[in-house]
Design a protein around this motif. Structure first.
Motif, PDB file in Angstrom:
ATOM      1  N   ARG A  44       0.836  -1.209   0.000  1.00  0.00           N
ATOM      2  CA  ARG A  44       0.000   0.000   0.000  1.00  0.00           C
ATOM      3  C   ARG A  44       0.864   1.250   0.000  1.00  0.00           C
ATOM      4  O   ARG A  44       0.520   2.271  -0.608  1.00  0.00           O
ATOM      5  N   ALA A  45       2.008   1.177   0.659  1.00  0.00           N
ATOM      6  CA  ALA A  45       2.912   2.323   0.704  1.00  0.00           C
ATOM      7  C   ALA A  45       3.401   2.684  -0.696  1.00  0.00           C
ATOM      8  O   ALA A  45       3.563   3.865  -1.022  1.00  0.00           O
ATOM      9  N   HIS A  46       3.644   1.687  -1.536  1.00  0.00           N
ATOM     10  CA  HIS A  46       4.055   1.964  -2.907  1.00  0.00           C
ATOM     11  C   HIS A  46       2.955   2.702  -3.672  1.00  0.00           C
ATOM     12  O   HIS A  46       3.219   3.648  -4.415  1.00  0.00           O
ATOM     13  N   VAL A  47       1.723   2.258  -3.493  1.00  0.00           N
ATOM     14  CA  VAL A  47       0.594   2.915  -4.187  1.00  0.00           C
ATOM     15  C   VAL A  47       0.462   4.355  -3.707  1.00  0.00           C
ATOM     16  O   VAL A  47       0.285   5.280  -4.517  1.00  0.00           O
ATOM     17  N   LEU A  48       0.558   4.565  -2.403  1.00  0.00           N
ATOM     18  CA  LEU A  48       0.452   5.921  -1.865  1.00  0.00           C
ATOM     19  C   LEU A  48       1.604   6.796  -2.332  1.00  0.00           C
ATOM     20  O   LEU A  48       1.412   7.966  -2.673  1.00  0.00           O
ATOM     21  N   SER A  49       2.807   6.231  -2.360  1.00  0.00           N
ATOM     22  CA  SER A  49       3.961   6.979  -2.832  1.00  0.00           C
ATOM     23  C   SER A  49       3.783   7.378  -4.293  1.00  0.00           C
ATOM     24  O   SER A  49       4.095   8.516  -4.693  1.00  0.00           O
ATOM     25  N   HIS A  50       3.267   6.462  -5.090  1.00  0.00           N
ATOM     26  CA  HIS A  50       3.004   6.751  -6.497  1.00  0.00           C
ATOM     27  C   HIS A  50       1.979   7.870  -6.647  1.00  0.00           C
ATOM     28  O   HIS A  50       2.165   8.805  -7.436  1.00  0.00           O
ATOM     29  N   LEU A  51       0.902   7.795  -5.888  1.00  0.00           N
ATOM     30  CA  LEU A  51      -0.146   8.820  -5.981  1.00  0.00           C
ATOM     31  C   LEU A  51       0.382  10.189  -5.553  1.00  0.00           C
ATOM     32  O   LEU A  51       0.040  11.211  -6.159  1.00  0.00           O
ATOM     33  N   ALA A  52       1.206  10.198  -4.513  1.00  0.00           N
ATOM     34  CA  ALA A  52       1.764  11.464  -4.038  1.00  0.00           C
ATOM     35  C   ALA A  52       2.692  12.083  -5.075  1.00  0.00           C
ATOM     36  O   ALA A  52       2.736  13.307  -5.252  1.00  0.00           O
ATOM     37  N   ALA A  53       3.437  11.243  -5.788  1.00  0.00           N
ATOM     38  CA  ALA A  53       4.381  11.748  -6.789  1.00  0.00           C
ATOM     39  C   ALA A  53       3.709  12.031  -8.125  1.00  0.00           C
ATOM     40  O   ALA A  53       4.209  12.854  -8.906  1.00  0.00           O
TER      41      ALA A  53
END
Length: 240
Positions: A44-53
């Motif tokens: 989930r952290a990868h998905v959130l990191s992607h969305l933030a970037a």
């Protein structure tokens, strides 16, 4: 390529999609974000990191449209992937804050984009040539589908109809132009034809279902078990 005309209705859809995402992630803790998402190899952290970037990356395309100066969405795939990996190591609170802040900044940038910029030509990371009207669709699509990917209790069927139909039209548009798509016809459960794929225009076998179930299948978020396909589901090439 699906586009959205800028204006209050479009901005409302984007705000709504961001709000739905933020409500779903606001209480996630560190253990929650380290858990797997529905995307292979990503937490989930990868998905959130992607969305933030992704929000500032799309803003770079809007800067290109506003200034006329070529401003790539990402410098390279390697740099993009490295940024996601770095962000995925952050604590949950920091990740949620980054998603929230980047979404707010994106919304302000979109709503203040000068009118002439909406007709400017830019080139996203995918290589397509488009205007910022297309960027609105990309952002809406990312917010809607990645909320499902986070595996926090939201499904494609939960996407509100207007946003769902925009994203479905976008995915159908992709496959209409893609190589390797076999002939078949897609209909809704009430018989309305949505698209015909494959050369020759013969239509081929039919696949039908609700818009939500069709979007889930086309976007790779479901195997298509909920669809009606008397001759079996066609094999589709990967979607972006």
């Amino acid at each position: 390529m699906k586009e959205i005309s800028p204006g209050p209705a479009a901005f409302h859809e984007l705000t709504g999609a961001a709000d739905r995402l933020l409500r779903a992630i606001e209480d996630l803790g560190d253990a929650d974000v380290r858990a797997p998402s529905r995307l292979p190899g990503w937490t989930r952290a990868h998905v959130l990191s992607h969305l933030a970037a992704q929000a500032p990356a799309l803003e770079r395309l809007l800067t290109w449209a506003r200034t006329g100066v070529r401003t790539p969405q990402y410098t390279s795939r390697t740099a993009r992937d490295a940024d996601i990996e770095t962000g995925a190591r952050l604590p949950a609170a920091d990740l949620v804050a980054r998603v929230r802040d980047s979404a707010a900044h994106w919304q302000h940038t979109v709503e203040t984009l000068p009118a002439p910029a909406w007709d400017a030509v830019v080139v996203p990371f995918t290589g397509e040539v488009c205007t910022p009207r297309r960027i609105l669709v990309i952002r809406l699509r990312e917010l809607a589908l990645h909320l499902v990917d986070l595996d926090v209790g939201r499904e494609v069927s939960d996407i509100p109809p207007t946003a769902r139909d925009i994203v479905l039209a976008d995915v159908i548009g992709y496959y209409s132009a893609a190589d390797g798509v076999p002939p078949f016809t897609v209909r809704t459960t009430d018989g309305a034809e949505l698209a015909r794929f494959g050369g020759g225009g013969g239509g081929g076998p039919e696949v039908s279902g609700t818009p939500g179930d069709l979007l889930a299948w086309f976007s790779g978020r479901a195997g298509g078990d909920a669809l009606h396909a008397p001759h079996g589901l066609p094999a589709l090439p990967p979607w972006i």
